[in-house]
Scaffold this active site. Structure first.
Site, PDB file in Angstrom:
ATOM      1  N   LEU A   1     -42.909 -66.333 -28.872  1.00 47.70           N
ATOM      2  CA  LEU A   1     -42.325 -65.660 -27.715  1.00 47.70           C
ATOM      3  C   LEU A   1     -40.865 -65.382 -28.031  1.00 47.70           C
ATOM      4  CD1 LEU A   1     -43.676 -67.857 -24.751  1.00 47.70           C
ATOM      5  CD2 LEU A   1     -44.540 -65.622 -25.488  1.00 47.70           C
ATOM      6  N   ASP A   2     -40.327 -64.261 -27.512  1.00 48.95           N
ATOM      7  CA  ASP A   2     -38.897 -64.005 -27.652  1.00 48.95           C
ATOM      8  C   ASP A   2     -38.116 -65.210 -27.137  1.00 48.95           C
ATOM      9  OD1 ASP A   2     -39.299 -61.510 -28.652  1.00 48.95           O
ATOM     10  OD2 ASP A   2     -38.820 -60.437 -26.798  1.00 48.95           O
ATOM     11  N   MET A   3     -36.960 -65.443 -27.710  1.00 51.00           N
ATOM     12  CA  MET A   3     -36.135 -66.576 -27.295  1.00 51.00           C
ATOM     13  C   MET A   3     -35.927 -66.588 -25.784  1.00 51.00           C
ATOM     14  SD  MET A   3     -32.299 -67.650 -28.548  1.00 51.00           S
ATOM     15  CE  MET A   3     -31.466 -66.333 -27.653  1.00 51.00           C
ATOM     16  N   SER A   4     -35.685 -65.419 -25.196  1.00 54.50           N
ATOM     17  CA  SER A   4     -35.350 -65.351 -23.771  1.00 54.50           C
ATOM     18  C   SER A   4     -36.571 -65.461 -22.858  1.00 54.50           C
ATOM     19  CB  SER A   4     -34.614 -64.044 -23.478  1.00 54.50           C
ATOM     20  OG  SER A   4     -33.422 -63.969 -24.222  1.00 54.50           O
ATOM     21  N   THR A   5     -37.772 -65.361 -23.424  1.00 57.33           N
ATOM     22  CA  THR A   5     -39.009 -65.413 -22.637  1.00 57.33           C
ATOM     23  C   THR A   5     -39.496 -66.851 -22.518  1.00 57.33           C
ATOM     24  OG1 THR A   5     -39.630 -63.229 -23.471  1.00 57.33           O
ATOM     25  CG2 THR A   5     -41.362 -64.523 -22.445  1.00 57.33           C
TER      26      THR A   5
END
Length: 554
Positions: free
Chosen positions: A401-405
């Site tokens: 997952l993207d870091m921000s997700t």
């Protein structure tokens, strides 16, 4: 407001900045929140553009304006003069209405458009080559020759094919005759007829070859002239480009100068990308250093309609671009203290990694927003490293997952399990559902977005919509909650492209509503409001369907 430096600097009045502190460090260009001084400057420039700016440039804001619509990136640089007075400079990227000369805006680092400049003269020469090439390519004789060549090529194919069919028929007839003949002379006659057919075929082929070769020769004469002109044009264009690289010479606070060519020769790019040096921020810093102004802070914002490929929203603040500006700004900001690079700060530190499910095959975790899935170049803390600390086996990351997700991640405990579940992901049999909070109320209840994506080579990690070279990206969506200012949706990604959900949410051909907190395609908030809420796949050992769901916390 007072004006000086040929009306390029706008000074703040005392009332405008009363109680506002001067930042101790300059804005980190690639990730920032505008400070109060910057916000005042941005607001004033946007008001100027809305109410006072006069130009033939079509930003797409006036629907009665004809011509090509081109939105633009504008920038402001808050500065302090030698007397300590605060003001701001304004700039735009590229040019407006075919010129660089506009009141209030600083000039370019090098103005290619100056009358009688070496660039204009060389451009005229290149244009003459373009004219000669176009003239040859559109020559009626050349066009007719190519048409006739295609026509006679097809005729030759048809006639030779028909003749071969005729030979085949003759061969069949001779075979029937051979079954009944009983003397040697008749056999010789049949052989003679066969040889004659082959001879006639050879003559026919040679005849057509002579005809087509005559056309080829005359076509080649045109093409060699065209290719010769193109080669000279390429050489002159490359020489002109190198001359331009040397004309773009950038200052820093120490008075050191570096050419565009020299700056990019030290990077993986080796040569500057198109448009390098024409962005707003390098223009602003160049003017400030040239006029003994101290840079205090900056911001860039988009003005006008969004490009068809990128996500750019009217009036939204954006960081400086990576591909074109990062190498230039590295030199220009040398020696200037910068604010902390938040991209290097571990924002996931102290956030709990919750275990949702665990057996001897895999572990399901609920990743908090801002925690990396795997270690990065600068930040080591991640789902992987945390699981390393608590598991008796090596964690095998299957997907990311993207870091921000935030949300669900499945991690295998053995190579066999990793291979099995990864194969399910590759076959697209794993069912995934995300929840996102969009930054405005949208129309419709559900739908499907099909926008192909590729990386923005000049501004990584941003993505572009590209119908020519992009990879297929499909997302299904459904509204689950709506207010006057936001919409909560479910997303089902049917493909797995980088930033797919963020792009499909933000792009004008998608939902045209960036996810709340999307610092790349929207505006910064406390976090990216995107959560991987649901996972379903086949358990590699039990062969039963397993389902996992964790509700979002926004």
């Amino acid at each position: 407001m007072n004006h000086s430096f040929n009306n390029k600097i706008t000074y703040f009045s005392k009332d405008e900045i009363k109680g506002v502190d001067i930042p101790e460090k300059f804005t980190f260009p690639f990730y920032y929140e505008p400070n109060p001084l910057t916000k005042i400057a941005v607001s004033q420039l946007q008001s100027y553009l809305e109410n006072e700016f006069r130009s033939e440039h079509n930003f797409g804001l006036n629907k009665n304006h004809s011509g090509l619509v081109i939105g633009k990136m504008f920038g402001i640089l808050v500065t302090q003069d030698s007397e300590g007075k605060l003001g701001y400079l304004s700039a735009f990227s590229g040019k407006l209405a075919g010129t660089n000369a506009h009141e209030k805006f600083v000039p370019p680092v090098f103005d290619m458009l100056t009358e009688n400049s070496f660039f204009k003269k060389e451009e005229e020469i290149l244009n003459q080559f373009n004219f000669e090439i176009e003239k040859l390519e559109s020559d009626e004789e050349f066009i007719q020759l190519k048409f006739d060549f295609e026509k006679y090529s097809q005729e030759s194919i048809d006639e030779i094919s028909a003749f071969k069919s005729w030979i085949k028929t003759n061969k069949t007839e001779r075979k029937k005759i051979r079954e009944n003949i009983q003397n040697e002379s008749s056999e010789k006659e049949l052989i003679r007829q066969s040889n004659l057919d082959q001879f006639k075929l050879k003559i026919l082929k040679e005849s057509w070859e002579d005809v087509l070769n005559s056309f080829k020769q005359r076509i080649n004469e045109f093409e060699e002239k065209i290719e010769g002109l193109k080669k000279i044009r390429r050489e002159k264009s490359a020489t002109l480009q190198n001359q331009l690289f040397e004309q773009y010479s950038f200052l820093n606070k120490n008075g050191e100068t570096k050419s565009l060519g020299s700056i990019f020769s030290e990077t993986v790019y080796e040569k500057p990308p198109a448009g390098a040096g024409e962005c707003a921020t390098p223009k602003l810093l160049q003017f400030a250093f040239s006029n003994n102004l101290k840079p205090v802070s900056f911001a860039e914002f988009w003005w006008g309609d969004s490009p068809k490929s990128e996500v750019r929203k009217h009036k939204y603040i954006y960081p400086a671009c990576n591909g074109k500006c990062r190498p230039i700004l590295k030199h220009m900001l040398n020696g200037i203290p910068l604010e902390e690079n938040m991209l290097l700060k571990n924002l996931g530190e102290g956030k709990e990694l919750k275990i949702v499910y665990e057996d001897d095959s895999f572990i399901i975790v609920n990743k908090p927003a801002e925690l990396l899935s795997v270690p990065g170049i600068e930040i080591h803390d991640s789902v992987y490293t945390r699981l390393q600390d608590i598991l008796d086996v090596e964690p095998l990351i299957i997907h990311r997952l993207d870091m921000s997700t935030s949300g669900l991640l499945v991690v295998a405990k053995t190579k066999e399990i990793h291979k099995n579940i990864q194969h399910q992901f590759l076959k697209r049999t794993v069912k995934k559902r995300y929840t996102a909070l969009l930054s405005k109320a949208i129309e419709g209840k559900n739908g499907e977005i099909n926008l192909p994506l590729r990386g923005d080579f000049d501004d990584r990690p941003r993505q572009l919509v590209c119908f020519e070279h992009g990879k297929k990206a499909i997302t299904k969506w459904e509204v689950i909650e709506k207010t006057q200012t936001t919409t909560k949706v479910h997303f089902w990604p049917l493909t797995g492209r980088t930033h797919q959900l963020r792009m499909h949410a933000a792009h004008e051909l998608g939902l045209n509503a960036p996810i709340v907190g999307d610092d790349l395609y929207g505006t910064v908030a406390d976090r990216l409001h995107l959560h991987a809420a649901y996972l379903e796949f086949i358990h590699p050992k039990t062969k039963e369907v397993v389902q996992f769901e964790v509700k979002e916390d926004f």
